[in-house]
Design an enzyme around this catalytic site. Structure first.
Site, PDB file in Angstrom:
ATOM      1  N   ARG A  14      -1.011  -2.740  14.957  1.00  0.00           N
ATOM      2  CA  ARG A  14      -1.096  -1.377  15.335  1.00  0.00           C
ATOM      3  C   ARG A  14      -2.176  -0.423  14.954  1.00  0.00           C
ATOM      4  NH1 ARG A  14       4.788  -2.944  14.509  1.00  0.00           N
ATOM      5  NH2 ARG A  14       4.118  -3.073  12.394  1.00  0.00           N
TER       6      ARG A  14
ATOM      7  N   ARG B 279      -3.927 -13.288  12.015  1.00  0.00           N
ATOM      8  CA  ARG B 279      -3.227 -14.677  12.133  1.00  0.00           C
ATOM      9  C   ARG B 279      -3.672 -15.412  13.233  1.00  0.00           C
ATOM     10  NH1 ARG B 279       2.315 -12.817   9.935  1.00  0.00           N
ATOM     11  NH2 ARG B 279       2.154 -11.451  11.431  1.00  0.00           N
TER      12      ARG B 279
ATOM     13  N   ARG C 128      -2.840  -3.045   1.248  1.00  0.00           N
ATOM     14  CA  ARG C 128      -2.055  -2.922   0.111  1.00  0.00           C
ATOM     15  C   ARG C 128      -3.242  -3.315  -0.889  1.00  0.00           C
ATOM     16  NH1 ARG C 128       1.172   0.207   1.906  1.00  0.00           N
ATOM     17  NH2 ARG C 128       3.437  -0.305   2.093  1.00  0.00           N
TER      18      ARG C 128
ATOM     19  N   ASP D 221      -7.947   3.235  -0.736  1.00  0.00           N
ATOM     20  CA  ASP D 221      -6.901   3.984  -0.688  1.00  0.00           C
ATOM     21  C   ASP D 221      -5.647   3.446  -1.456  1.00  0.00           C
ATOM     22  OD1 ASP D 221      -5.167   6.270   0.086  1.00  0.00           O
ATOM     23  OD2 ASP D 221      -4.250   5.060   1.485  1.00  0.00           O
TER      24      ASP D 221
ATOM     25  N   GLU E  37      -0.710   0.733  -8.735  1.00  0.00           N
ATOM     26  CA  GLU E  37      -0.545   2.001  -8.577  1.00  0.00           C
ATOM     27  C   GLU E  37       0.395   2.713  -9.359  1.00  0.00           C
ATOM     28  OE1 GLU E  37       0.033   2.525  -4.220  1.00  0.00           O
ATOM     29  OE2 GLU E  37      -1.855   1.440  -3.891  1.00  0.00           O
TER      30      GLU E  37
ATOM     31  N   HIS F 119      -3.309   6.617  -2.236  1.00  0.00           N
ATOM     32  CA  HIS F 119      -2.305   6.159  -1.421  1.00  0.00           C
ATOM     33  C   HIS F 119      -1.842   7.167  -0.387  1.00  0.00           C
ATOM     34  CE1 HIS F 119       0.482   2.502  -0.655  1.00  0.00           C
ATOM     35  NE2 HIS F 119       0.516   3.324   0.500  1.00  0.00           N
TER      36      HIS F 119
END
Ligand code: NAP
Length: 329
Positions: free
Chosen positions: A167, A188, A245, A269, A274, A292
């Site tokens: 998305r 994938r 991530r 980001d 974190e 983030h």
């Protein structure tokens, strides 16, 4: 008024008797409506373990954020737990396999944040390539009279490589097309309906890319997907942008690649640990760092909160879940 802040007669008797544990510091625009509908125990497991032990057997739902970490140990304290609603699209902190084994469904908030995360990916790409952070610091330090800043790197017309074409990846590609970028990706599986070139691996993609934008889920399946060999393939004129991530990039290898000039720069980001960011990055002009904030606009966070609440309400009202995670569909 009862202790949830809502008059008892305005709440569904079934829902108000339903006890929910919030495991994150949720924004008031999620917490307040949840309190109005349910009986909410706000992070009681952390703030008052003894009180938590007393209510845990009655808790039926968890409200979490995309950064929450919830696994078997907590599930096993709550035998009545039936749903974990994550306010976030990424749910790599939730042990979905352990949840499913216990008959617990997990929901998340996909779609509503695509625009914001894609906008931030583009902002980081432009920002690091054009040296916007460093230029801002240069002006504020009163250094403009010393002369111009070094020439930057052109983004329009460059080659974009997306690691992840879901998305958000597709939303980034749409924006990049407006910059006249050549767009390629790895995922994938290939997406034959999309007009972009597919590469079998991040390394093969990186070798043909100027800006490598990482936008996969986190978790075991993508851990350190971007390693030293991918960064070497990207090369000294290449940039990495990570809005996925921190776990998806080998952070030590990334720091080394930036220090050695193996790659040109990075816009980040998200980070492995974190809110801690490797100190070596703090002073580097070739990186742009954000804490983030991919989905952190008022508009989007409200939409995410509404969806997270809708999942909880649907579950306890016996309606179909709006957005269960793929493993729970
Ligand atoms: P999505 O629609 O599920 O797309 C994920 C994409 O990653 C898919 O194209 C998938 O490939 C690909 N992928 C998964 N595992 C892979 C692997 N091992 N190797 C290569 N590609 C892989 O998810 P989304 O809604 O775009 O969100 C993506 C992620 O963005 C979230 O999970 C979250 O971690 C992160 N995110 C970050 C922020 C932020 O604040 N920075 C905000 C929102 C989301 P297939 O298409 O072939 O399945």
């Amino acid at each position: 008024m009862n202790r949830t802040g809502a008059p008892p007669d305005e709440r569904s008797p079934t829902l108000s008797a339903t006890e929910i544990l919030s495991v994150a510091k949720l924004p008031p625009f999620l917490l307040d409506p949840l309190r109005a509908a349910f009986t909410v125990h706000e992070r009681l497991h952390e703030t008052d373990p003894a009180a938590f032990a007393a209510v845990a057997p009655r808790i039926q739902g968890i409200a979490a954020s995309g950064e929450s970490k919830v696994g078997a140990a907590l599930f096993d304290r709550m035998p009545q737990l039936r749903i974990v609603s994550v306010m976030g699209v990424g749910y790599d902190g939730i042990d979905v396999a352990a949840a499913k084994e216990r008959g617990i469904v997990v929901t998340h908030t996909p779609g509503v944040l695509n625009d914001d995360v894609a906008d931030l990916a583009i902002a980081l790409m432009l920002g690091v390539a054009r040296g916007i952070g460093a230029s801002d610091r240069y002006v504020r330090a009163g250094r403009w009279p010393e002369g111009p800043r070094p020439l930057a790197r052109k983004v329009s017309g460059a080659r974009l490589g997306l690691v992840g074409m879901g998305r958000i990846g597709q939303a980034i590609a749409l924006r990049a097309a407006a910059f006249g970028m050549t767009i390629a990706y790895t995922a994938r599986s290939a997406k034959p309906d999309l007009p972009y070139r597919y590469f079998e691996s991040p390394r093969a993609l990186a070798a043909e890319t100027d800006f490598l934008v990482v936008i996969t889920p986190g978790g075991a399946g993508t851990r350190k997907l971007i390693d030293a060999s991918v960064l070497a393939a990207l090369g000294p004129k290449g940039y990495v942008i990570n809005v996925a991530r921190g776990s998806v990039i080998d952070e030590a290898a990334l720091v080394a690649a930036l220090q050695n000039g193996t790659i040109a720069g990075a816009g980040l980001d998200v980070f492995e640990n974190e809110p801690h960011v490797p100190q070596a990055l703090w002073t580097m002009d070739r990186v742009l760092l954000t804490p983030h904030i991919g989905s952190a606009t008022a508009e989007t966070r409200h939409a995410m909160a509404d969806l997270a609440r809708a999942n909880l309400e649907a579950y306890f009202a016996g309606r179909p879940l709006p957005t269960p995670v793929p493993e729970c569909r």
